[in-house]
Motif scaffolding. Structure first.
Motif, PDB file in Angstrom:
ATOM      1  N   HIS A 155       0.789  -1.240   0.000  1.00 34.78           N
ATOM      2  CA  HIS A 155       0.000   0.000   0.000  1.00 34.78           C
ATOM      3  C   HIS A 155       0.819   1.288   0.000  1.00 34.78           C
ATOM      4  O   HIS A 155       0.438   2.266  -0.635  1.00 34.78           O
ATOM      5  N   SER A 156       1.926   1.321   0.749  1.00 37.32           N
ATOM      6  CA  SER A 156       2.673   2.589   0.849  1.00 37.32           C
ATOM      7  C   SER A 156       4.135   2.328   1.195  1.00 37.32           C
ATOM      8  O   SER A 156       4.475   1.278   1.743  1.00 37.32           O
ATOM      9  N   PRO A 157       5.006   3.317   0.882  1.00 39.43           N
ATOM     10  CA  PRO A 157       6.427   3.164   1.230  1.00 39.43           C
ATOM     11  C   PRO A 157       6.639   2.962   2.733  1.00 39.43           C
ATOM     12  O   PRO A 157       7.525   2.207   3.144  1.00 39.43           O
ATOM     13  N   GLU A 158       5.793   3.623   3.536  1.00 38.81           N
ATOM     14  CA  GLU A 158       5.953   3.534   5.000  1.00 38.81           C
ATOM     15  C   GLU A 158       5.687   2.107   5.495  1.00 38.81           C
ATOM     16  O   GLU A 158       6.430   1.573   6.318  1.00 38.81           O
ATOM     17  N   LEU A 159       4.624   1.495   4.952  1.00 36.51           N
ATOM     18  CA  LEU A 159       4.297   0.121   5.359  1.00 36.51           C
ATOM     19  C   LEU A 159       5.378  -0.847   4.876  1.00 36.51           C
ATOM     20  O   LEU A 159       5.783  -1.769   5.598  1.00 36.51           O
ATOM     21  N   ALA A 160       5.858  -0.614   3.656  1.00 38.27           N
ATOM     22  CA  ALA A 160       6.937  -1.471   3.136  1.00 38.27           C
ATOM     23  C   ALA A 160       8.187  -1.329   4.003  1.00 38.27           C
ATOM     24  O   ALA A 160       8.878  -2.313   4.286  1.00 38.27           O
ATOM     25  N   GLN A 161       8.454  -0.092   4.442  1.00 43.28           N
ATOM     26  CA  GLN A 161       9.627   0.159   5.292  1.00 43.28           C
ATOM     27  C   GLN A 161       9.523  -0.617   6.608  1.00 43.28           C
ATOM     28  O   GLN A 161      10.521  -1.136   7.121  1.00 43.28           O
TER      29      GLN A 161
END
Length: 466
Positions: A155-161
Motif C-alpha cells: 500500500h505505501s512506502p511507510e508500510l513497506a519500510q
C-alpha cells in the motif's frame, strides 16, 4: 446463525469447533452471510476465550475471521473493531504451525484491502512475528506468511519500510531458489511490493543479492513464478538508469527477452513493461535492448496477443526503444512495426488506451526516423495528424540525399505528396513545399493531380502547323 451462536460456548470442545467451522463456511460463501455474522454479534463471542482454547478451535476461529474479513474493507474493519487483531497476533506465537498459518492468513486478508487496515495489522505487532513465520520449516506456513507480508507492503512506502525494518528482505531473498513453486510466487511478489515504492527500497532489495539468482525464475515451469519474477525485475528497473544498468550487466534484459518469447498472454506483460522502462532511461540502455534482440519479441506481442492492454504495453515499449536517435528509430522501423502501429491506431475496435499508446509510439519513432523505405508505405494510409510527421521526415532527408530523391519519384512518393490536401500555411504545407523545392518545377507539375488532363487538353487544343 442464531442456533450456531450458543454452540460456541458449549462445554464440549468438538461442538465449539464444529460450530465455528460452520460459521466460517457460511461467512466464506458470500458477503451477505458474512455481514449476518457481524450483525449477529458472533465475533466477540468467538474471541472471548480464544487464548485458553485448544489448537483446533483457534484454527476454526481464525478461519471465521478470515472468511468475514476477505469480502470488503467494511467487513474487515468490523473484524478489527471487535479486537480480533490482538488475538490473531497471539495465535502467531502459538506452538502449532497450523494455528500460525490460520492466523497469518486472516491477517493477510484484512491487510490487503487498504493502507489503514494494513497499518492496524502493523500496529498490532504482527510484522516481526510474520518474519519469524517465514523462517519456520513448514512450507505452507512460509507461503502464507510471505503472502501476508506482500499484502502489508503493497500500500505505501511507510508500510513497506516497516516490513524491511523487521529484516524481511534477507529471509525472502534466500527463498528465491526454493523448489516449491507456490512459495516462490509469494516470495517474488513480496519483494516486488517492497521494491516498487522508491529507489531506496529497490536498492535494499538489490543489495540482498537477488541477481543473478532471480533470473532463474524466468525459466521456471510455473507461469506465475515467471510472471512474478519479471514483475520484480520491472519494479527495480523502473526507478533509475543505474538500477537498469545493473540489471543489464547481470544479463537481465536478455533473460526477460527469452521469457517473453517463450510464453503467451498476461505472463508476458511485466517483461514487456520492463523492457520499455529500461529503454526509456537512456540511449545506451535502449541500445542494450536492441542489441539483445528485444525488438522481434515485442513485435510478436503486437501481432499475436488478443488482449488490447498487452498490445498497448508492447506499442509503448517499442516507442520507448525507438525515440532516442535515428539509429534507434531505424532498428524499430526495419522490423516493419510502423504499419502495424498505424493499423492499431486507426482500427475502431482498438481500445482507447491502445489507440493512444500506438499513436504516441508512432510519433516517438517517426520524429527520429530517417530510414525512408520504412516511411514510404505509410504515405498511402496515414491520417493528417500522423501524415505531418511522416512528410516532415522526408522534408529533412530529401534535400541532402540525391539517391533518396530519385527513389522518392520512382516509388510514387512524390506523386502521393502532391495528392495531400494541406491547409495553406500549416506545418504540413511547409513540409510539402520543402520537398517540392528539391525537384525541378516541371517534375512537380508532372506528378500533380490533374496534370495528365491538362496535357490531354493541350493535345486537343494543339493545331499542328501543316
Amino acid at each position: 446463525m442464531s442456533l450456531l451462536r450458543p454452540l460456541l460456548l458449549d462445554v464440549v470442545p468438538t461442538i465449539q469447533q464444529t460450530a465455528a467451522l460452520a460459521l466460517g463456511r457460511l461467512a466464506n460463501y458470500n458477503d451477505d452471510l458474512a455481514e449476518a455474522v457481524v450483525k449477529g454479534d458472533i465475533l466477540p463471542q468467538l474471541l472471548c476465550s480464544l487464548s485458553e482454547q485448544n489448537r483446533f478451535y483457534k484454527k476454526a476461529a481464525a478461519f471465521v475471521l478470515r472468511a468475514v474479513g476477505k469480502h470488503s474493507p467494511q467487513l474487515a474493519q468490523a473484524v478489527v473493531q471487535c479486537g480480533a487483531l490482538e488475538m490473531l497476533v497471539i495465535c502467531l506465537e502459538d506452538f502449532d504451525p497450523g494455528v500460525k498459518e490460520a492466523a497469518s492468513w486472516a491477517l493477510g486478508y484484512i491487510a490487503r484491502h487498504n493502507s489503514e487496515l494494513s497499518q492496524a495489522v502493523v500496529d498490532a505487532g504482527a510484522v516481526p512475528l510474520l518474519v519469524l513465520c517465514i523462517q519456520e520449516p513448514e512450507i505452507a506456513l512460509k507461503r502464507i506468511a510471505a503472502s501476508t507480508l506482500s499484502d502489508i507492503s503493497k500500500h505505501s512506502p511507510e508500510l513497506a519500510q516497516t516490513v524491511v525494518d523487521a529484516g524481511a528482505i534477507a529471509h525472502l531473498a534466500q527463498m528465491i531458489l526454493n523448489p516449491d513453486a507456490k512459495l516462490k510466487r509469494q516470495v517474488l511478489s513480496a519483494l516486488s511490493q517492497i521494491a516498487k515504492h522508491s529507489v531506496d527500497l529497490a536498492e535494499l532489495v538489490v543489495e540482498a543479492e537477488i541477481f543473478p539468482v532471480v533470473l532463474t525464475c524466468l525459466k521456471d515451469s510455473d507461469e506465475y513464478v515467471k510472471k512474478n519474477g519479471a514483475t520484480l525485475i520491472r519494479e527495480i528497473a523502473k526507478h533509475t538508469p543505474e538500477l537498469s544498468q545493473l540489471i543489464v550487466n547481470a544479463g537481465g534484459v536478455a533473460a526477460v527477452i527469452d521469457c517473453i518469447g517463450s510464453c503467451r498472454g498476461t505472463v508476458r506483460l511485466p517483461g514487456i513493461m520492463m523492457l520499455g522502462y529500461v529503454a526509456a532511461h537512456s540511449e545506451n540502455l535502449s541500445m542494450a535492448v536492441i542489441v539483445s534482440k528485444g525488438i522481434p519479441p515485442l513485435c510478436a506481442c503486437l501481432i499475436e496477443e488478443h488482449e488490447d492492454h498487452i498490445k498497448a504495453a508492447a506499442a509503448w515499449a517499442l516507442g520507448q526503444v525507438g525515440r532516442h536517435t535515428p539509429e534507434h528509430a531505424r532498428a524499430v522501423a526495419v522490423a516493419n512495426v510502423l504499419p502495424t502501429l498505424l493499423a492499431m491506431y486507426m482500427d475502431t475496435r482498438s481500445s482507447e488506451d491502445l489507440q493512444m499508446k500506438a499513436k504516441k509510439a508512432l510519433k516517438n519513432i517517426l520524429q527520429k526516423c530517417t530510414y525512408l523505405p520504412a516511411l514510404e508505405p505509410l504515405l498511402h494510409d496515414a491520417p493528417p495528424n500522423i501524415m505531418k510527421h511522416i512528410v516532415g521526415q522526408f522534408s529533412k532527408v530529401l534535400p541532402h540525399d540525391s539517391k533518396a530523391r530519385r527513389l522518392f519519384v520512382t516509388t510514387g512518393g512524390l506523386k502521393k505528396v502532391q495528392e495531400i490536401k494541406a491547409e495553406p500555411g500549416s506545418l504540413l504545407q511547409e513540409y510539402i513545399n520543402t520537398i517540392n523545392n528539391c525537384y525541378p518545377e516541371e517534375i512537380v507539375r508532372y506528378y500533380s493531380p490533374g496534370y495528365s488532363e491538362i496535357l490531354l487538353e493541350r493535345v486537343e487544343n494543339y493545331h499542328p502547323v501543316l
